[in-house]
Design a protein around this motif. Sequence first.
Motif, PDB file in Angstrom:
ATOM      1  N   ILE A   1       0.656  -1.129   0.035  1.00  0.00           N
ATOM      2  CA  ILE A   1       0.048   0.224   0.094  1.00  0.00           C
ATOM      3  C   ILE A   1       0.930   1.085   0.109  1.00  0.00           C
ATOM      4  O   ILE A   1       1.833   1.061   0.830  1.00  0.00           O
ATOM      5  CB  ILE A   1      -0.955   0.008   1.146  1.00  0.00           C
ATOM      6  CG1 ILE A   1      -2.008  -1.205   1.130  1.00  0.00           C
ATOM      7  CG2 ILE A   1      -1.562   1.345   1.362  1.00  0.00           C
ATOM      8  CD1 ILE A   1      -2.847  -1.294   2.315  1.00  0.00           C
ATOM      9  N   ARG A   2       0.471   2.198  -0.832  1.00  0.00           N
ATOM     10  CA  ARG A   2       1.443   3.488  -0.919  1.00  0.00           C
ATOM     11  C   ARG A   2       0.107   4.496  -0.968  1.00  0.00           C
ATOM     12  O   ARG A   2      -0.969   4.118  -1.388  1.00  0.00           O
ATOM     13  CB  ARG A   2       2.234   3.537  -2.199  1.00  0.00           C
ATOM     14  CG  ARG A   2       3.398   2.451  -2.071  1.00  0.00           C
ATOM     15  CD  ARG A   2       4.286   2.946  -0.953  1.00  0.00           C
ATOM     16  NE  ARG A   2       5.430   2.100  -1.025  1.00  0.00           N
ATOM     17  CZ  ARG A   2       5.719   1.216  -0.192  1.00  0.00           C
ATOM     18  NH1 ARG A   2       4.887   1.238   1.154  1.00  0.00           N
ATOM     19  NH2 ARG A   2       6.652   0.330  -0.194  1.00  0.00           N
ATOM     20  N   GLU A   3       0.562   5.550  -0.697  1.00  0.00           N
ATOM     21  CA  GLU A   3      -0.467   6.917  -0.896  1.00  0.00           C
ATOM     22  C   GLU A   3       0.264   8.111  -1.524  1.00  0.00           C
ATOM     23  O   GLU A   3       1.549   8.307  -1.261  1.00  0.00           O
ATOM     24  CB  GLU A   3      -1.111   7.052   0.322  1.00  0.00           C
ATOM     25  CG  GLU A   3      -0.289   7.630   1.562  1.00  0.00           C
ATOM     26  CD  GLU A   3      -1.247   7.729   2.771  1.00  0.00           C
ATOM     27  OE1 GLU A   3      -2.162   8.596   2.792  1.00  0.00           O
ATOM     28  OE2 GLU A   3      -0.722   7.217   3.888  1.00  0.00           O
ATOM     29  N   ASP A   4      -0.390   8.888  -2.086  1.00  0.00           N
ATOM     30  CA  ASP A   4      -0.004  10.332  -2.439  1.00  0.00           C
ATOM     31  C   ASP A   4      -1.143  11.138  -1.861  1.00  0.00           C
ATOM     32  O   ASP A   4      -1.769  10.946  -0.796  1.00  0.00           O
ATOM     33  CB  ASP A   4       0.165  10.368  -3.765  1.00  0.00           C
ATOM     34  CG  ASP A   4      -1.194  10.234  -4.682  1.00  0.00           C
ATOM     35  OD1 ASP A   4      -2.201  10.162  -4.242  1.00  0.00           O
ATOM     36  OD2 ASP A   4      -1.114   9.765  -6.011  1.00  0.00           O
ATOM     37  N   ALA A   5      -1.112  12.235  -2.450  1.00  0.00           N
ATOM     38  CA  ALA A   5      -2.134  13.579  -1.973  1.00  0.00           C
ATOM     39  C   ALA A   5      -3.094  13.128  -1.884  1.00  0.00           C
ATOM     40  O   ALA A   5      -4.314  13.574  -1.122  1.00  0.00           O
ATOM     41  CB  ALA A   5      -1.604  14.949  -2.277  1.00  0.00           C
ATOM     42  N   SER A   7      -4.858   9.982  -3.235  1.00  0.00           N
ATOM     43  CA  SER A   7      -5.136   8.480  -3.569  1.00  0.00           C
ATOM     44  C   SER A   7      -4.357   7.568  -2.694  1.00  0.00           C
ATOM     45  O   SER A   7      -3.323   7.721  -2.265  1.00  0.00           O
ATOM     46  CB  SER A   7      -4.992   8.272  -5.172  1.00  0.00           C
ATOM     47  OG  SER A   7      -5.728   8.759  -5.869  1.00  0.00           O
ATOM     48  N   VAL A   8      -5.088   6.269  -2.582  1.00  0.00           N
ATOM     49  CA  VAL A   8      -4.444   5.220  -1.794  1.00  0.00           C
ATOM     50  C   VAL A   8      -4.137   4.250  -2.968  1.00  0.00           C
ATOM     51  O   VAL A   8      -5.083   3.979  -3.531  1.00  0.00           O
ATOM     52  CB  VAL A   8      -5.254   4.371  -0.607  1.00  0.00           C
ATOM     53  CG1 VAL A   8      -4.610   3.197  -0.277  1.00  0.00           C
ATOM     54  CG2 VAL A   8      -5.345   5.676   0.400  1.00  0.00           C
ATOM     55  N   TRP A   9      -2.997   3.669  -3.054  1.00  0.00           N
ATOM     56  CA  TRP A   9      -2.615   2.711  -3.939  1.00  0.00           C
ATOM     57  C   TRP A   9      -2.366   1.454  -3.544  1.00  0.00           C
ATOM     58  O   TRP A   9      -1.462   1.293  -2.555  1.00  0.00           O
ATOM     59  CB  TRP A   9      -1.249   3.282  -5.052  1.00  0.00           C
ATOM     60  CG  TRP A   9      -1.558   4.631  -5.657  1.00  0.00           C
ATOM     61  CD1 TRP A   9      -1.406   5.771  -5.219  1.00  0.00           C
ATOM     62  CD2 TRP A   9      -2.000   4.452  -7.013  1.00  0.00           C
ATOM     63  NE1 TRP A   9      -1.605   6.669  -6.140  1.00  0.00           N
ATOM     64  CE2 TRP A   9      -1.954   6.056  -7.370  1.00  0.00           C
ATOM     65  CE3 TRP A   9      -2.071   3.693  -8.153  1.00  0.00           C
ATOM     66  CZ2 TRP A   9      -2.595   6.654  -8.492  1.00  0.00           C
ATOM     67  CZ3 TRP A   9      -2.514   4.226  -9.132  1.00  0.00           C
ATOM     68  CH2 TRP A   9      -2.866   5.617  -9.615  1.00  0.00           C
ATOM     69  N   ILE A  10      -2.824   0.362  -4.100  1.00  0.00           N
ATOM     70  CA  ILE A  10      -2.766  -1.146  -3.692  1.00  0.00           C
ATOM     71  C   ILE A  10      -1.976  -1.676  -4.766  1.00  0.00           C
ATOM     72  O   ILE A  10      -2.609  -1.990  -5.897  1.00  0.00           O
ATOM     73  CB  ILE A  10      -4.043  -1.570  -3.150  1.00  0.00           C
ATOM     74  CG1 ILE A  10      -4.532  -0.673  -1.987  1.00  0.00           C
ATOM     75  CG2 ILE A  10      -3.898  -3.036  -2.709  1.00  0.00           C
ATOM     76  CD1 ILE A  10      -6.046  -0.637  -2.143  1.00  0.00           C
ATOM     77  N   PHE A  11      -0.952  -2.462  -4.529  1.00  0.00           N
ATOM     78  CA  PHE A  11      -0.231  -3.313  -5.473  1.00  0.00           C
ATOM     79  C   PHE A  11      -0.540  -4.781  -5.046  1.00  0.00           C
ATOM     80  O   PHE A  11      -0.283  -5.170  -3.921  1.00  0.00           O
ATOM     81  CB  PHE A  11       1.292  -2.840  -5.633  1.00  0.00           C
ATOM     82  CG  PHE A  11       1.618  -1.457  -5.697  1.00  0.00           C
ATOM     83  CD1 PHE A  11       1.924  -1.321  -7.310  1.00  0.00           C
ATOM     84  CD2 PHE A  11       1.530  -0.420  -5.070  1.00  0.00           C
ATOM     85  CE1 PHE A  11       2.248   0.153  -7.530  1.00  0.00           C
ATOM     86  CE2 PHE A  11       1.685   0.828  -5.257  1.00  0.00           C
ATOM     87  CZ  PHE A  11       2.059   1.268  -6.633  1.00  0.00           C
ATOM     88  N   ALA A  12      -1.198  -5.556  -5.937  1.00  0.00           N
ATOM     89  CA  ALA A  12      -1.294  -6.882  -5.539  1.00  0.00           C
ATOM     90  C   ALA A  12      -1.179  -7.903  -6.517  1.00  0.00           C
ATOM     91  O   ALA A  12      -1.197  -7.481  -7.926  1.00  0.00           O
ATOM     92  CB  ALA A  12      -3.240  -7.038  -5.244  1.00  0.00           C
TER      93      ALA A  12
END
Length: 85
Positions: A1-5, A7-12
């Motif tokens: 899981i990563r985030e920017d200003a 959104s939350v980004w999920i890599f699966a």
Amino acid sequence: IREDATSVWIFAARLTEIGETSTVTTQCTVSGLSGSATVTVFDEGRTLSAVDGTFTDSFAPDAVHIYSVLKTGPAPPQSFRVVVH
């Protein structure tokens, strides 16, 4: 899981053994997300619906999905859980 200003980004990813051909359905839950949200599957031209941080998707052998969810609250997600059905 990563985030920017915004959104939350999920890599699966689904890693499989040679010769596996079945597709599996997964239930993904991201803590810290509540209510209804649209999950955009990056570079696949599709979206999924999430309720209280939970959404369902399918993974072919060795498939990789990158999900983006717009932030709706101040708390960042703390964990990601996948249940395979």
